[in-house]
Design an enzyme around this catalytic site. Structure first.
Site, PDB file in Angstrom:
ATOM      1  N   ARG A 242     -30.490  11.832  17.400  1.00 37.33           N
ATOM      2  CA  ARG A 242     -29.389  11.160  17.524  1.00 37.33           C
ATOM      3  C   ARG A 242     -28.149  11.840  18.069  1.00 37.33           C
ATOM      4  O   ARG A 242     -27.803  12.989  17.423  1.00 37.33           O
ATOM      5  CB  ARG A 242     -28.989  10.315  16.245  1.00 37.33           C
ATOM      6  CG  ARG A 242     -30.123   9.075  16.085  1.00 37.33           C
ATOM      7  CD  ARG A 242     -30.045   8.058  17.144  1.00 37.33           C
ATOM      8  NE  ARG A 242     -30.882   7.101  16.922  1.00 37.33           N
ATOM      9  CZ  ARG A 242     -32.318   6.787  17.574  1.00 37.33           C
ATOM     10  NH1 ARG A 242     -32.658   7.965  18.110  1.00 37.33           N
ATOM     11  NH2 ARG A 242     -32.811   5.806  17.188  1.00 37.33           N
ATOM     12  N   GLU A 271     -23.372   7.816  24.102  1.00 36.32           N
ATOM     13  CA  GLU A 271     -24.629   7.165  25.165  1.00 36.32           C
ATOM     14  C   GLU A 271     -24.474   5.843  25.548  1.00 36.32           C
ATOM     15  O   GLU A 271     -25.123   5.314  26.534  1.00 36.32           O
ATOM     16  CB  GLU A 271     -25.848   7.925  24.779  1.00 36.32           C
ATOM     17  CG  GLU A 271     -26.399   7.144  23.505  1.00 36.32           C
ATOM     18  CD  GLU A 271     -27.935   7.525  23.335  1.00 36.32           C
ATOM     19  OE1 GLU A 271     -28.135   8.792  23.061  1.00 36.32           O
ATOM     20  OE2 GLU A 271     -28.860   6.891  22.970  1.00 36.32           O
TER      21      GLU A 271
END
Ligand code: NAD
Length: 353
Positions: A242, A271
């Site tokens: 992550r 993101e």
């Protein structure tokens, strides 16, 4: 009349490939049971009211399920949240429990798919095959600047030896690498590949550091200015877990000072809203990301470690199995929240968004 009795599922952030694999899974198992709607945009507090009239929502990694969003879903009649991913850092599980929602994920659809992708990133960055490909296509057969290192004999540090971390260790072990690992729970299956050490020792001794722990309050910015300074000069950092595990600004500075030797990312802390969509031709206002993309020793992909036919098939099948458990009121082995309780085996308090 028949459709009124069907269980209604709405799938957010649905791409063509999601529809393809979900339709196959639905037709193979429960064709007559569900009405499925696909929406191509993300779930958040603004889009949550569109779930009105649906019994369940299915979401992916960049949908946002914070408390407000969950409340809206609940008010509109949604009772089940199906995550078509392993990670659950984007869901406020505490709030879901308070609302009595059912939340289930797909914990192990293909650890090898992500592990193999981590290796692909490392070897692309290390051996510069992406640059070689472009050169040769332009009839430039010069190999100056494409020198890499031999993996055999190098030290690799795995942070988080769960399903994916273990699969990654197995592959690196096959290359003849010396394996180190750090985890808050030491998986005995890792003993065949290497030894557990403290995080500092792992960072100080590893030529390659690969991140595979979940994003929690305690792991956010695990890679920071401080921990980067401990890393071996010239080491390569790869993150397929992550984005929030890495302080992107700190990593940028470390690359600029030539301390970090290379960076391979499949995930990025900002993101959401960028990855999975085409932004070519648009101005991207993330200066850190755009600066990172200028480095020859940085490789960034947009969260595709999971993206194999096998994994997508498994994700779809397990998602319907989770849904079926919910409908039939069976205990679901992959539930994170059920009956108002958070699964105690999660082991870590999920991060509040
Ligand atoms: P897992 O739960 O099997 O393993 C996670 C490991 O991390 C466990 O061994 C756990 O003890 C360890 N861990 C927890 N807190 C830690 C800490 N503070 N320090 C060190 N280790 C810690 O999970 P997994 O299936 O191996 O997945 C790992 C991560 O990969 C997921 O959390 C997810 O975010 C990510 N993922 C990415 C993709 C992708 O497409 N790039 C796909 C699937 C999963």
């Amino acid at each position: 009349m028949e459709s009124a009795t069907k269980f209604r599922l709405v799938v957010f952030s649905a791409k063509q490939y999601d529809r393809f694999f979900f339709d196959i899974a639905a037709s193979e198992s429960h064709k007559t049971l569900y009405d499925i709607e696909y929406l191509d945009f993300a779930l958040n507090s603004e889009t949550a009211p569109l779930a009105r009239g649906y019994d369940a929502v299915c979401v992916f990694v960049n949908d946002t399920l914070e408390k407000d969003t969950l409340k809206i879903l609940h008010t509109n009649g949604v009772r089940a949240i199906l995550l078509r991913c392993a990670g659950f850092n984007h869901v406020d599980l505490v709030a879901a429990g308070e609302l009595g929602l059912f939340v289930a994920h797909v914990p192990a659809y293909s650890p090898e798919a992500v592990a193999e992708f981590a290796i692909a990133l490392v070897q692309t960055l290390n051996r510069k095959t992406h640059r070689a490909f472009n050169r040769v296509r332009e009839s430039n057969f010069n190999i100056e600047g494409l020198i890499g290192t031999t993996l055999n004999g190098k030290t690799v540090g795995i942070v988080g030896v769960g399903r994916i971390g273990l699969a990654t260790a197995r592959i690196f072990n096959g290359f003849g690498c010396k394996m180190l690992a750090y985890d808050v729970n030491e998986n005995p299956d890792f003993a065949q590949y290497g030894s557990f050490v403290g995080l500092e020792q792992l960072l100080a001794e590893s030529d390659i550091v690969s991140l595979h722990c979940p994003l929690t309050d305690s792991t956010r910015h695990l890679i920071s200015t401080k921990t980067l300074s401990i890393m071996k000069p010239g080491a390569l950092l790869v993150n397929t877990s992550r984005g929030g595990l890495i302080d992107s600004t700190a990593v940028l500075e470390s690359l600029k000072s030539h301390h970090l030797g290379g960076l391979a990312l499949d995930v990025y802390e900002a993101e959401r809203g960028l990855f999975y969509t085409d932004h070519s031709g648009k101005i991207i206002d993330d200066d850190v990301l755009m600066r990172l993309l200028t480095f020859p020793n940085v490789l960034i992909c947009s969260h595709q470690g999971f993206f194999t036919k096998e994994a997508l098939t498994e994700i779809a099948n397990v998602t319907f199995a989770n849904l079926s458990d919910f409908i039939e009121r069976r205990p679901c082995p992959r539930s994170l929240v059920a009956g108002g309780h958070i699964d105690s085996s999660i082991g870590v308090q999920p991060v509040r968004l």
